[in-house]
Write a protein that holds these residues in place. Sequence first.
Motif, PDB file in Angstrom:
ATOM      1  N   PHE A  15      39.082 -10.337  -2.688  1.00  0.00           N
ATOM      2  CA  PHE A  15      39.065 -10.821  -2.026  1.00  0.00           C
ATOM      3  C   PHE A  15      37.252 -11.083  -1.316  1.00  0.00           C
ATOM      4  CE2 PHE A  15      34.412  -9.355  -0.593  1.00  0.00           C
ATOM      5  CZ  PHE A  15      34.491  -8.844   0.780  1.00  0.00           C
ATOM      6  N   LEU A  16      37.086 -11.347  -2.555  1.00  0.00           N
ATOM      7  CA  LEU A  16      36.023 -12.548  -2.243  1.00  0.00           C
ATOM      8  C   LEU A  16      36.398 -13.864  -2.054  1.00  0.00           C
ATOM      9  CD1 LEU A  16      34.064 -11.856  -6.329  1.00  0.00           C
ATOM     10  CD2 LEU A  16      33.178 -11.876  -3.434  1.00  0.00           C
ATOM     11  N   ALA A  17      38.251 -14.911  -2.238  1.00  0.00           N
ATOM     12  CA  ALA A  17      38.376 -15.750  -1.821  1.00  0.00           C
ATOM     13  C   ALA A  17      38.980 -15.605  -0.889  1.00  0.00           C
ATOM     14  CB  ALA A  17      39.367 -15.978  -2.868  1.00  0.00           C
ATOM     15  N   SER A  18      39.013 -14.620  -0.232  1.00  0.00           N
ATOM     16  CA  SER A  18      39.623 -14.105   1.294  1.00  0.00           C
ATOM     17  C   SER A  18      38.706 -14.665   2.607  1.00  0.00           C
ATOM     18  CB  SER A  18      40.554 -12.799   1.425  1.00  0.00           C
ATOM     19  OG  SER A  18      39.215 -12.127   1.686  1.00  0.00           O
ATOM     20  N   ASP A  19      39.342 -14.666   3.995  1.00  0.00           N
ATOM     21  CA  ASP A  19      38.440 -14.336   4.618  1.00  0.00           C
ATOM     22  C   ASP A  19      37.752 -13.965   5.278  1.00  0.00           C
ATOM     23  OD1 ASP A  19      39.618 -17.287   5.659  1.00  0.00           O
ATOM     24  OD2 ASP A  19      41.086 -16.095   6.558  1.00  0.00           O
ATOM     25  N   ASP A  20      37.860 -12.329   4.829  1.00  0.00           N
ATOM     26  CA  ASP A  20      36.679 -11.442   4.430  1.00  0.00           C
ATOM     27  C   ASP A  20      35.057 -11.824   4.059  1.00  0.00           C
ATOM     28  OD1 ASP A  20      38.433  -9.832   6.510  1.00  0.00           O
ATOM     29  OD2 ASP A  20      39.354  -8.581   4.673  1.00  0.00           O
ATOM     30  N   ALA A  21      35.496 -12.851   3.351  1.00  0.00           N
ATOM     31  CA  ALA A  21      34.605 -13.038   2.301  1.00  0.00           C
ATOM     32  C   ALA A  21      33.318 -14.056   2.388  1.00  0.00           C
ATOM     33  CB  ALA A  21      34.217 -12.629   1.232  1.00  0.00           C
ATOM     34  N   ALA A  22      33.656 -14.602   4.157  1.00  0.00           N
ATOM     35  CA  ALA A  22      33.949 -15.752   4.402  1.00  0.00           C
ATOM     36  C   ALA A  22      32.416 -16.272   4.154  1.00  0.00           C
ATOM     37  CB  ALA A  22      34.786 -16.558   5.862  1.00  0.00           C
ATOM     38  N   HIS A  23      31.384 -14.802   5.048  1.00  0.00           N
ATOM     39  CA  HIS A  23      29.880 -15.766   4.714  1.00  0.00           C
ATOM     40  C   HIS A  23      28.997 -14.939   2.817  1.00  0.00           C
ATOM     41  CE1 HIS A  23      26.339 -17.000   6.725  1.00  0.00           C
ATOM     42  NE2 HIS A  23      25.841 -15.486   6.191  1.00  0.00           N
ATOM     43  N   MET A  24      30.291 -15.014   2.283  1.00  0.00           N
ATOM     44  CA  MET A  24      29.589 -14.794   0.368  1.00  0.00           C
ATOM     45  C   MET A  24      29.969 -15.908  -0.238  1.00  0.00           C
ATOM     46  SD  MET A  24      31.061 -10.830   0.257  1.00  0.00           S
ATOM     47  CE  MET A  24      30.273 -10.944  -1.355  1.00  0.00           C
ATOM     48  N   THR A  25      28.599 -16.408  -0.724  1.00  0.00           N
ATOM     49  CA  THR A  25      28.680 -17.201  -1.668  1.00  0.00           C
ATOM     50  C   THR A  25      27.373 -16.993  -2.847  1.00  0.00           C
ATOM     51  OG1 THR A  25      29.149 -20.052  -1.498  1.00  0.00           O
ATOM     52  CG2 THR A  25      27.943 -19.149  -0.852  1.00  0.00           C
ATOM     53  N   GLY A  26      27.691 -17.707  -3.938  1.00  0.00           N
ATOM     54  CA  GLY A  26      26.843 -17.104  -4.667  1.00  0.00           C
ATOM     55  C   GLY A  26      26.681 -15.766  -4.775  1.00  0.00           C
ATOM     56  N   GLY A  27      27.444 -15.182  -4.981  1.00  0.00           N
ATOM     57  CA  GLY A  27      27.458 -13.714  -5.023  1.00  0.00           C
ATOM     58  C   GLY A  27      27.996 -12.747  -5.973  1.00  0.00           C
ATOM     59  N   TYR A  28      27.261 -11.554  -6.065  1.00  0.00           N
ATOM     60  CA  TYR A  28      28.084 -11.425  -8.271  1.00  0.00           C
ATOM     61  C   TYR A  28      28.399  -9.857  -6.973  1.00  0.00           C
ATOM     62  CZ  TYR A  28      27.192  -8.288 -12.551  1.00  0.00           C
ATOM     63  OH  TYR A  28      27.566  -7.524 -13.020  1.00  0.00           O
ATOM     64  N   LEU A  29      29.997  -9.568  -7.110  1.00  0.00           N
ATOM     65  CA  LEU A  29      30.591  -8.145  -7.261  1.00  0.00           C
ATOM     66  C   LEU A  29      31.035  -7.460  -7.906  1.00  0.00           C
ATOM     67  CD1 LEU A  29      31.882  -6.920  -4.273  1.00  0.00           C
ATOM     68  CD2 LEU A  29      33.873  -8.292  -4.465  1.00  0.00           C
ATOM     69  N   VAL A  30      30.231  -6.267  -7.590  1.00  0.00           N
ATOM     70  CA  VAL A  30      30.901  -5.149  -8.841  1.00  0.00           C
ATOM     71  C   VAL A  30      31.761  -4.331  -8.209  1.00  0.00           C
ATOM     72  CG1 VAL A  30      29.672  -3.360 -10.437  1.00  0.00           C
ATOM     73  CG2 VAL A  30      28.022  -5.446  -9.714  1.00  0.00           C
ATOM     74  N   ALA A  31      33.050  -3.965  -9.885  1.00  0.00           N
ATOM     75  CA  ALA A  31      33.920  -2.738  -9.217  1.00  0.00           C
ATOM     76  C   ALA A  31      33.942  -2.190 -10.764  1.00  0.00           C
ATOM     77  CB  ALA A  31      34.653  -2.938  -8.591  1.00  0.00           C
ATOM     78  N   ASP A  32      32.860  -1.114 -10.788  1.00  0.00           N
ATOM     79  CA  ASP A  32      32.933  -0.347 -12.158  1.00  0.00           C
ATOM     80  C   ASP A  32      33.192   1.393 -12.077  1.00  0.00           C
ATOM     81  OD1 ASP A  32      30.288  -0.013 -11.605  1.00  0.00           O
ATOM     82  OD2 ASP A  32      29.356  -0.349 -12.555  1.00  0.00           O
ATOM     83  N   GLY A  33      33.265   1.263 -10.996  1.00  0.00           N
ATOM     84  CA  GLY A  33      33.673   2.974 -10.649  1.00  0.00           C
ATOM     85  C   GLY A  33      32.597   3.620 -10.692  1.00  0.00           C
ATOM     86  N   GLY A  34      31.565   2.846 -10.269  1.00  0.00           N
ATOM     87  CA  GLY A  34      29.783   3.292 -10.385  1.00  0.00           C
ATOM     88  C   GLY A  34      29.206   3.523 -12.066  1.00  0.00           C
ATOM     89  N   TYR A  35      29.930   3.316 -12.630  1.00  0.00           N
ATOM     90  CA  TYR A  35      29.002   3.064 -13.900  1.00  0.00           C
ATOM     91  C   TYR A  35      27.970   2.624 -13.909  1.00  0.00           C
ATOM     92  CZ  TYR A  35      28.929   3.027 -19.168  1.00  0.00           C
ATOM     93  OH  TYR A  35      28.784   2.530 -20.489  1.00  0.00           O
ATOM     94  N   ASN A  36      27.714   1.787 -13.429  1.00  0.00           N
ATOM     95  CA  ASN A  36      25.879   0.932 -13.608  1.00  0.00           C
ATOM     96  C   ASN A  36      25.566   0.916 -12.197  1.00  0.00           C
ATOM     97  OD1 ASN A  36      26.066  -1.188 -16.405  1.00  0.00           O
ATOM     98  ND2 ASN A  36      27.979  -1.506 -15.090  1.00  0.00           N
ATOM     99  N   MET A  37      26.164   1.045 -11.207  1.00  0.00           N
ATOM    100  CA  MET A  37      25.252   1.717  -9.957  1.00  0.00           C
ATOM    101  C   MET A  37      23.791   0.721  -9.665  1.00  0.00           C
ATOM    102  SD  MET A  37      25.521   5.042  -9.205  1.00  0.00           S
ATOM    103  CE  MET A  37      26.750   6.029  -8.937  1.00  0.00           C
ATOM    104  N   VAL A  38      24.354  -0.685  -9.651  1.00  0.00           N
ATOM    105  CA  VAL A  38      23.833  -1.650  -9.319  1.00  0.00           C
ATOM    106  C   VAL A  38      23.482  -1.785  -8.201  1.00  0.00           C
ATOM    107  CG1 VAL A  38      23.283  -4.071  -9.681  1.00  0.00           C
ATOM    108  CG2 VAL A  38      25.385  -2.633 -11.454  1.00  0.00           C
ATOM    109  N   GLY A  39      22.242  -2.591  -7.721  1.00  0.00           N
ATOM    110  CA  GLY A  39      21.904  -2.156  -6.562  1.00  0.00           C
ATOM    111  C   GLY A  39      19.863  -2.099  -6.752  1.00  0.00           C
ATOM    112  N   ALA A  40      20.071  -2.532  -5.030  1.00  0.00           N
ATOM    113  CA  ALA A  40      18.055  -1.621  -4.844  1.00  0.00           C
ATOM    114  C   ALA A  40      18.114  -0.694  -5.196  1.00  0.00           C
ATOM    115  CB  ALA A  40      18.127  -2.730  -3.401  1.00  0.00           C
TER     116      ALA A  40
END
Length: 264
Positions: A239-264
């Motif tokens: 996804f991060l390499a796709s056109d849908d992520a065209a405005h994302m750079t320097g980002g950190y995308l998590v996919a962990d089933g909710g284990y860490n619940m990272v965010g504000a």
Amino acid sequence: MSPAPAPVIAQRFPGRSVLVTGAGTGFGAEIAVRAAQEGARVGVHYRSSKDGAEKTAARIRELGGEAELFQADITSWDDVKAMADAAFAAFDGLDVLINNVGDVAREQMSWRDITEDSIDHVLDVDIKGTMFCIHEFGARMLDQGHGSIVNIGSTVIVRGSARAPQYAAAKYGILGATKSYAQAFAPTVRVNVFAPGFIETEATLSRQDWQTGRGDTLRKLTPMGRIPGPAELAGTALFLASDDAAHMTGGYLVADGGYNMVGA
């Protein structure tokens, strides 16, 4: 409970080229195959697992896709330069690089078992090797006028690792390199981190701690209630390499089933 529906595989990379490092086994192999399913011409990198890389390439060709094999030790800058030159020549440019290679110090069961050799090796592979790849492929992408780089990180940087501190330190290093090159290459080339949580690869499933209760414990602590296999997360990484992520750079995308619940 009825089974989950089969995933819909979108065609996000028709006519594009994607190179995946460490694509002979595990997560890298599944990312490479998924890229082919989405229409990409795929570069399959390996260091020593040539048999695995050939199996990955065979899977891609069975789908009707195009696969090219590239051998390199990513801790050698000369090897990485040669691989980048070969990949750009083979595909007449390169659209996407997935830096998947990494060492997690899998055999180390406790911080008490850490050695200087292990620290050196993990940092060499995870930080130095990844930086060589970002640097060389990214410079060529800048010259061609476009490109996207996805570095495979880990949620270990959220919680640390009492088992293998060198692994957590290395993944922090990848985040720093990602942000630095994202700034250096913007706006022409995007650089992001995909951070999966635990993945049940063959290597993980064979670990002693996983077989003696750790896997069951982590499943209970994961809101989604299970630990996925690598194929399930391959599309998320891409996804991060796709056109849908065209405005994302320097980002950190998590996919962990909710284990860490990272965010504000």
